[in-house]
Design a protein around this motif. Structure first.
Motif, mmCIF file in Angstrom:
data_model
loop_
_atom_site.group_PDB
_atom_site.id
_atom_site.type_symbol
_atom_site.label_atom_id
_atom_site.label_comp_id
_atom_site.label_asym_id
_atom_site.label_seq_id
_atom_site.Cartn_x
_atom_site.Cartn_y
_atom_site.Cartn_z
ATOM 1 N N UNK A 37 20.364 -8.237 -2.197
ATOM 2 C CA UNK A 37 20.674 -8.399 -0.773
ATOM 3 C C UNK A 37 19.691 -7.583 0.068
ATOM 4 N N UNK A 38 19.152 -8.235 1.070
ATOM 5 C CA UNK A 38 18.239 -7.566 1.989
ATOM 6 C C UNK A 38 18.975 -7.210 3.278
ATOM 7 N N UNK A 39 18.567 -6.130 3.921
ATOM 8 C CA UNK A 39 19.187 -5.704 5.177
ATOM 9 C C UNK A 39 18.914 -6.698 6.299
ATOM 10 N N UNK A 40 17.724 -7.284 6.286
ATOM 11 C CA UNK A 40 17.336 -8.181 7.372
ATOM 12 C C UNK A 40 16.656 -9.411 6.787
ATOM 13 N N UNK A 41 17.386 -10.516 6.751
ATOM 14 C CA UNK A 41 16.829 -11.756 6.204
ATOM 15 C C UNK A 41 15.917 -12.443 7.216
ATOM 16 N N UNK A 42 16.126 -12.220 8.509
ATOM 17 C CA UNK A 42 15.369 -12.933 9.542
ATOM 18 C C UNK A 42 14.012 -12.303 9.843
ATOM 19 N N UNK A 43 13.935 -10.972 9.778
ATOM 20 C CA UNK A 43 12.688 -10.256 10.073
ATOM 21 C C UNK A 43 12.327 -9.391 8.868
ATOM 22 N N UNK A 44 11.865 -10.028 7.795
ATOM 23 C CA UNK A 44 11.615 -9.273 6.566
ATOM 24 C C UNK A 44 10.476 -8.274 6.709
ATOM 25 N N UNK A 45 10.682 -7.106 6.135
ATOM 26 C CA UNK A 45 9.646 -6.074 6.078
ATOM 27 C C UNK A 45 9.329 -5.822 4.607
ATOM 28 N N UNK A 46 8.070 -5.953 4.268
ATOM 29 C CA UNK A 46 7.669 -5.856 2.862
ATOM 30 C C UNK A 46 8.196 -4.591 2.192
ATOM 31 N N UNK A 47 8.005 -3.450 2.814
ATOM 32 C CA UNK A 47 8.424 -2.182 2.184
ATOM 33 C C UNK A 47 9.933 -2.173 1.929
ATOM 34 N N UNK A 48 10.700 -2.693 2.866
ATOM 35 C CA UNK A 48 12.158 -2.722 2.708
ATOM 36 C C UNK A 48 12.580 -3.661 1.587
ATOM 37 N N UNK A 49 11.968 -4.834 1.544
ATOM 38 C CA UNK A 49 12.337 -5.817 0.517
ATOM 39 C C UNK A 49 11.960 -5.310 -0.875
ATOM 40 N N UNK A 50 10.792 -4.710 -1.005
ATOM 41 C CA UNK A 50 10.353 -4.152 -2.290
ATOM 42 C C UNK A 50 11.287 -3.014 -2.706
ATOM 43 N N UNK A 51 11.655 -2.159 -1.764
ATOM 44 C CA UNK A 51 12.554 -1.041 -2.073
ATOM 45 C C UNK A 51 13.921 -1.545 -2.530
ATOM 46 N N UNK A 52 14.395 -2.627 -1.925
ATOM 47 C CA UNK A 52 15.700 -3.174 -2.316
ATOM 48 C C UNK A 52 15.648 -3.750 -3.729
ATOM 49 N N UNK A 53 14.556 -4.416 -4.078
ATOM 50 C CA UNK A 53 14.395 -4.900 -5.451
ATOM 51 C C UNK A 53 14.344 -3.716 -6.408
ATOM 52 N N UNK A 54 13.636 -2.678 -6.046
ATOM 53 C CA UNK A 54 13.546 -1.492 -6.892
ATOM 54 C C UNK A 54 14.938 -0.894 -7.137
ATOM 55 N N UNK A 55 15.744 -0.812 -6.072
ATOM 56 C CA UNK A 55 17.115 -0.292 -6.213
ATOM 57 C C UNK A 55 17.948 -1.170 -7.137
ATOM 58 N N UNK A 56 17.807 -2.480 -7.005
ATOM 59 C CA UNK A 56 18.589 -3.403 -7.831
ATOM 60 C C UNK A 56 18.228 -3.268 -9.313
#
Length: 193
Positions: A37-56
């Motif tokens: 799950x990403x915090x913001x699906x509409x305005x994706x930020x690379x660093x945030x999306x990568x960090x979320x995958x890392x957490x998962x």
């Protein structure tokens, strides 16, 4: 691999995957599957999306197979460039479906911060599925991404972006690609044993 408890991490692309999207159906069908799950699906930020995958990946020590769509594929490639070795080793493989070419002319502005596309080999087996009429990536670009990432490439005819809009709700045919990837992973594990 059959003896291991594999978990599946589902990585949607820009704007997420609706309840009708094949990724949502697969999440309900595959045992041990979880959506990243990403915090913001509409305005994706690379660093945030990568960090979320890392957490998962870090949240569970069991081996994982990544099932990514569109911008999720690019997220996987960026994550693999910077993830710690311990976490990379947890990923057994990745199914990369309809990757988004974030370098293409006319690429939507919210996706442009994911450029440039990573050009490093992925450190795990991967299967890339593209389409000859995908508005998010031409067949030639999909094959080029697969070559850079070391993925086995398949280009399907006339299937669009392999999403709800292109008529892919359950996408049962996609399971054949997942099974092919899993067989490749098992063969590699047997060779190493």
């Amino acid at each position: 691999m059959r003896s291991e408890a594999i978990r599946y991490l589902i990585l949607p692309g820009w704007q997420g995957s609706s309840a009708e999207h094949w990724q949502s159906h697969w999440q309900r069908s595959l045992p041990n599957s979880t959506r990243v799950e990403q915090q913001d699906w509409a305005s994706p930020q690379r660093a945030d999306w990568v960090a979320e995958l890392n957490r998962a990946v870090a949240a569970d020590p069991r081996p994982a197979i990544l099932i990514a769509h569109s911008l999720g594929c690019v997220t996987v490639a960026h994550w693999a460039q910077q993830a710690p070795l311990e976490l990379l080793r947890r990923v057994r493989g990745a199914l990369l479906v309809a990757p988004a070419d974030v370098e293409r002319p006319g690429c939507p502005e919210p996706l442009q911060n994911f450029a440039p596309l990573p050009r490093d080999l992925l450190p795990f087996p991967s299967q890339l599925i593209g389409s000859d009429n995908d508005p998010a990536a031409s067949a030639a670009r999909a094959v080029e991404m697969a070559r850079h990432w070391g993925s086995d490439a398949v280009v399907l005819s006339g299937v669009g972006h392999i999403n709800v809009k292109s008529g892919h709700h359950y996408w049962e045919q996609g399971f054949a690609h997942l099974y092919r990837l899993q067989n490749r992973i098992e063969q590699q594990q047997r060779r190493r044993a």
